[in-house]
Design an enzyme around this catalytic site. Structure first.
Site, PDB file in Angstrom:
ATOM      1  N   LYS A 184       6.976  -5.826   5.305  1.00  0.00           N
ATOM      2  CA  LYS A 184       6.344  -4.456   5.560  1.00  0.00           C
ATOM      3  C   LYS A 184       5.000  -4.634   6.251  1.00  0.00           C
ATOM      4  CE  LYS A 184       4.067  -1.905   3.407  1.00  0.00           C
ATOM      5  NZ  LYS A 184       3.371  -1.310   4.501  1.00  0.00           N
ATOM      6  N   GLU A 260      -3.436 -12.236  -1.234  1.00  0.00           N
ATOM      7  CA  GLU A 260      -4.604 -12.540  -0.604  1.00  0.00           C
ATOM      8  C   GLU A 260      -5.428 -11.146  -0.547  1.00  0.00           C
ATOM      9  OE1 GLU A 260      -5.675 -15.361   0.424  1.00  0.00           O
ATOM     10  OE2 GLU A 260      -3.837 -16.489   0.536  1.00  0.00           O
ATOM     11  N   CYS A 294     -11.397  -9.909   5.878  1.00  0.00           N
ATOM     12  CA  CYS A 294     -11.636 -10.500   4.597  1.00  0.00           C
ATOM     13  C   CYS A 294     -12.671 -11.610   4.474  1.00  0.00           C
ATOM     14  CB  CYS A 294     -10.300 -10.564   3.679  1.00  0.00           C
ATOM     15  SG  CYS A 294      -9.447 -11.905   4.532  1.00  0.00           S
ATOM     16  N   GLU A 391     -17.021  -4.264   0.090  1.00  0.00           N
ATOM     17  CA  GLU A 391     -16.762  -4.708   1.217  1.00  0.00           C
ATOM     18  C   GLU A 391     -17.060  -3.796   2.418  1.00  0.00           C
ATOM     19  OE1 GLU A 391     -12.545  -5.635   1.033  1.00  0.00           O
ATOM     20  OE2 GLU A 391     -12.847  -7.277   2.261  1.00  0.00           O
TER      21      GLU A 391
HETATM   22  P1  NAP Z   1      -4.608  -2.089   1.659  1.00  0.00           P
HETATM   23  O1  NAP Z   1      -4.748  -0.396   1.796  1.00  0.00           O
HETATM   24  O2  NAP Z   1      -4.272  -2.647   0.444  1.00  0.00           O
HETATM   25  O3  NAP Z   1      -3.060  -2.357   2.578  1.00  0.00           O
HETATM   26  C1  NAP Z   1      -2.507  -3.454   2.752  1.00  0.00           C
HETATM   27  C2  NAP Z   1      -0.898  -3.365   2.930  1.00  0.00           C
HETATM   28  O4  NAP Z   1      -0.571  -2.860   1.462  1.00  0.00           O
HETATM   29  C3  NAP Z   1      -0.656  -2.369   3.908  1.00  0.00           C
HETATM   30  O5  NAP Z   1       0.633  -2.690   4.471  1.00  0.00           O
HETATM   31  C4  NAP Z   1      -0.494  -0.981   3.085  1.00  0.00           C
HETATM   32  O6  NAP Z   1       0.530  -0.305   3.789  1.00  0.00           O
HETATM   33  C5  NAP Z   1       0.178  -1.537   2.005  1.00  0.00           C
HETATM   34  N1  NAP Z   1       0.218  -0.638   0.768  1.00  0.00           N
HETATM   35  C6  NAP Z   1      -0.991   0.158   0.635  1.00  0.00           C
HETATM   36  N2  NAP Z   1      -0.848   0.801  -0.739  1.00  0.00           N
HETATM   37  C7  NAP Z   1       0.429   0.398  -1.028  1.00  0.00           C
HETATM   38  C8  NAP Z   1       1.151   0.686  -2.383  1.00  0.00           C
HETATM   39  N3  NAP Z   1       0.874   1.228  -3.213  1.00  0.00           N
HETATM   40  N4  NAP Z   1       2.384  -0.377  -2.612  1.00  0.00           N
HETATM   41  C9  NAP Z   1       2.969  -1.193  -1.678  1.00  0.00           C
HETATM   42  N5  NAP Z   1       2.201  -1.257  -0.406  1.00  0.00           N
HETATM   43  C10 NAP Z   1       0.660  -0.660  -0.521  1.00  0.00           C
HETATM   44  O7  NAP Z   1      -5.518  -2.669   2.720  1.00  0.00           O
HETATM   45  P2  NAP Z   1      -6.162  -2.444   4.017  1.00  0.00           P
HETATM   46  O8  NAP Z   1      -7.370  -1.491   3.829  1.00  0.00           O
HETATM   47  O9  NAP Z   1      -4.939  -2.048   5.250  1.00  0.00           O
HETATM   48  O10 NAP Z   1      -6.497  -3.744   4.643  1.00  0.00           O
HETATM   49  C11 NAP Z   1      -7.953  -4.203   4.359  1.00  0.00           C
HETATM   50  C12 NAP Z   1      -7.855  -5.175   2.923  1.00  0.00           C
HETATM   51  O11 NAP Z   1      -7.371  -6.366   3.204  1.00  0.00           O
HETATM   52  C13 NAP Z   1      -9.563  -5.485   2.886  1.00  0.00           C
HETATM   53  O12 NAP Z   1      -9.829  -5.294   1.477  1.00  0.00           O
HETATM   54  C14 NAP Z   1      -9.230  -7.058   3.229  1.00  0.00           C
HETATM   55  O13 NAP Z   1     -10.422  -7.941   2.524  1.00  0.00           O
HETATM   56  C15 NAP Z   1      -7.892  -7.348   2.750  1.00  0.00           C
HETATM   57  N6  NAP Z   1      -7.590  -8.465   3.576  1.00  0.00           N
HETATM   58  C16 NAP Z   1      -7.437  -9.844   2.688  1.00  0.00           C
HETATM   59  C17 NAP Z   1      -7.080 -11.159   3.317  1.00  0.00           C
HETATM   60  C18 NAP Z   1      -6.908 -12.072   2.594  1.00  0.00           C
HETATM   61  O14 NAP Z   1      -6.319 -13.074   3.149  1.00  0.00           O
HETATM   62  N7  NAP Z   1      -7.613 -12.420   1.602  1.00  0.00           N
HETATM   63  C19 NAP Z   1      -6.890 -10.804   4.711  1.00  0.00           C
HETATM   64  C20 NAP Z   1      -7.002  -9.548   5.396  1.00  0.00           C
HETATM   65  C21 NAP Z   1      -7.343  -8.678   4.945  1.00  0.00           C
HETATM   66  P3  NAP Z   1       0.090   0.977   4.500  1.00  0.00           P
HETATM   67  O15 NAP Z   1      -1.263   0.934   5.240  1.00  0.00           O
HETATM   68  O16 NAP Z   1       1.196   1.376   5.570  1.00  0.00           O
HETATM   69  O17 NAP Z   1       0.218   2.248   3.374  1.00  0.00           O
END
Ligand code: NAP
Ligand code: MG
Length: 488
Positions: A184, A260, A294, A391
């Site tokens: 997804k 991650e 990240c 962040e």
């Molecule tokens: P996010 O809101 O956590 O979203 C990530 C994914 O989770 C998206 O596909 C999102 O879908 C989904 N999601 C959100 N709420 C959910 C729930 N309750 N149940 C299931 N899935 C859910 O993160 P973001 O803001 O998009 O991305 C940025 C973050 O990712 C930052 O904190 C960054 O540090 C982290 N990141 C970490 C790495 C690593 O490898 N450590 C790499 C890249 C990014 P929708 O957006 O469609 O709701």
């Protein structure tokens, strides 16, 4: 505005769900719109999966599991390798697509295609090297066999910031290990994953081995999949906040998880550092992906003897950066992903300035079409500022200072995150001490980017659980089986 090549490419991207090897509409025919963050305009309307579609996708992955696990490793390897080759052929399309849906400059999208593609090649090589061991027990009474079995059907949730690499970094090791997949992608950037699924199909991947769900209801569609006892593995990349919730959901079925999560990387510059290298490293570690990584350097912790010179030099570089639509030649800073991201950058900068930081470059949102924020340098950021704790996920370089090594270590480790750290010093012994003392899963010593398919990517503390890539990556999708046979 999109030109002809952009329109033709967007038209060619599948706009349905990929389930059991078929492209299908969402049950009920719901759709969602995907936008270009540099213009705010809708670029493609795609299927919006419901809970029922989620169940169908998991059914397909479960149905395909046994046959895929029994497929010879060389065959799995060959499919991954063909996918790698197709990615090279389609590099320009994949790159443009990512720039259109996510905003990053085209040069960086090309870089992501290379990086993300390497996981396909790396794990095509790993698929045929899944080893076990055999030996006598110490008593000499039993033969011990340790073998590796695929974990089983796996569910992946990926973020919007690296739409291609976050998909391949999970899919490639899972396929190599013999696991089937439901993925997804983020609602904001689903097109790259849909396009990649069509590449996998073209590479000969059997029906049902990878299934793609695009949805505007991530929580409600994911919940039942995670709760289903047929699912054996959850791998998530995204925020710590969502990761924490998913770990709790996975606990119910004692599901294996890889997480991650977020980062708050310190970038430590000692007084003996090669400042030319430190400035180059800083520009990469901070501004790659418009700061939305990240692994982005979040806190520049600079020795007080060199802080002023470092600040002046990065400010000069940053002042001349070109901001614009990622498709334009020479653009280095594209739009942030959405309005919320611009608000967050503004809030963090304003808080730091209120507490006494100086703005050496940028410092404001850019009004008009799209969601842009100026590349910014702040010096003299005082302890307690919000920008040092959270962040940033934007193009803001925040500099604080330290007086001695112990203080640098204390400041660097003063966070719940532990993904990556960057250290610049010419002192080899100090470099080794920092490897031991900094609480992060990865470190760049005199370099501003560490990612590589051959390296174990991942964090400690609240930055996550598990590793992606390297020799370690495939083990996230294998479980160890031990067998004892008595010696007669
Ligand atoms: P996010 O809101 O956590 O979203 C990530 C994914 O989770 C998206 O596909 C999102 O879908 C989904 N999601 C959100 N709420 C959910 C729930 N309750 N149940 C299931 N899935 C859910 O993160 P973001 O803001 O998009 O991305 C940025 C973050 O990712 C930052 O904190 C960054 O540090 C982290 N990141 C970490 C790495 C690593 O490898 N450590 C790499 C890249 C990014 P929708 O957006 O469609 O709701
Ligand atoms: Mg989100």
């Amino acid at each position: 505005m999109t030109d002809e090549r952009e329109s033709a490419l967007l038209e060619s991207v599948p706009n349905q769900l990929f389930i059991g090897g078929e492209w299908v509409d969402a049950a009920g025919g719901a759709t969602l719109d995907v936008r270009d963050p540099s213009t705010g305009l809708v670029i493609r309307s795609i299927a919006d999966a419901s809970v029922d579609d989620g169940a169908r996708a998991l059914d397909a992955a479960v149905a395909a599991q046994d046959a895929w696990a029994a497929t010879p490793p060389r065959t799995r390897s060959d499919i991954l390798r063909r996918a790698f080759d197709l990615v090279q052929e389609r590099k320009e399309d994949l790159a443009l697509l990512m720039t259109l849906e996510m905003g990053k400059p085209l040069a960086e999208s090309r870089g992501e295609v290379v990086y993300g593609g390497e996981f396909l090649r790396w794990f095509s090589e790993e698929a045929v090297r899944i080893a076990g061991r055999y030996g006598l027990n110490p008593e000499g009474t039993g033969r011990m066999i340790v073998s590796q079995r695929p974990v089983g059907p796996s569910f992946f949730i990926t973020p919007w910031n690296f739409p291609f690499a976050m998909a391949t970094r999970k899919i490639a090791p899972a396929l190599a290990a013999g696991c089937t997949v439901v993925i997804k992608p983020a609602e904001l950037t689903p097109l790259t994953t849909l396009y990649f699924a069509s590449i996998l199909a073209e590479a000969g991947l059997p029906a049902g081995v990878v299934n793609v769900l695009t949805t505007s209801s991530s929580g409600s569609v994911s919940g039942p999949i995670i709760a289903d006892p047929r699912l054996k593995k959850l791998s998530f990349t995204g925020s710590t906040e969502v990761g924490r919730k998913l770990i709790a959901q996975a606990a119910e079925g004692v599901l294996r998880v890889s997480m991650e999560l977020g980062g708050n990387a310190p970038f430590v510059i000692f007084e003996d550092a090669d400042l030319d290298k430190a400035v180059d490293g800083a520009m990469l570690a901070k501004f790659r992906n418009i700061g939305q990584a990240c692994t982005a350097a979040n806190r520049f912790i600079v020795h007080e003897a060199v802080a002023e010179e470092f600040a002046a030099r990065v400010a000069e570089r940053v002042s001349s950066m070109r901001v614009g639509r990622g498709t334009e030649e020479g653009v280095q800073i594209g739009p942030l992903i959405n309005e919320g991201a611009v608000d967050k950058a503004s809030e963090l900068v304003d808080d730091a300035v209120d507490r006494g930081a100086s703005v050496l470059a940028g410092g404001s949102r850019i009004e008009g079409e799209g969601t842009f924020y100026e590349p910014t340098v702040l010096s003299g950021v005082v302890p307690g500022s919000q920008i040092l704790r959270e962040e940033i996920f934007g193009p803001v370089l925040a500099i604080a200072t330290f007086a001695d090594e112990d203080e640098a270590v204390r400041l660097a480790n003063d966070t719940e995150y532990g993904l990556v750290s960057y250290v610049f010093t010419r002192d080899l012994q100090r470099g080794h001490r920092m490897i031991d003392r900094l609480e992060t899963g990865m470190m760049g010593l005199n370099v501003g980017v560490v990612s590589n398919a051959a390296a174990p990517f991942g964090g400690v503390k609240q930055s996550g659980i598990g590793r992606e890539g390297g020799l370690e990556g495939i083990h996230e999708y294998l479980s160890t089986k031990y067998t004892l046979i008595p010696v007669d």
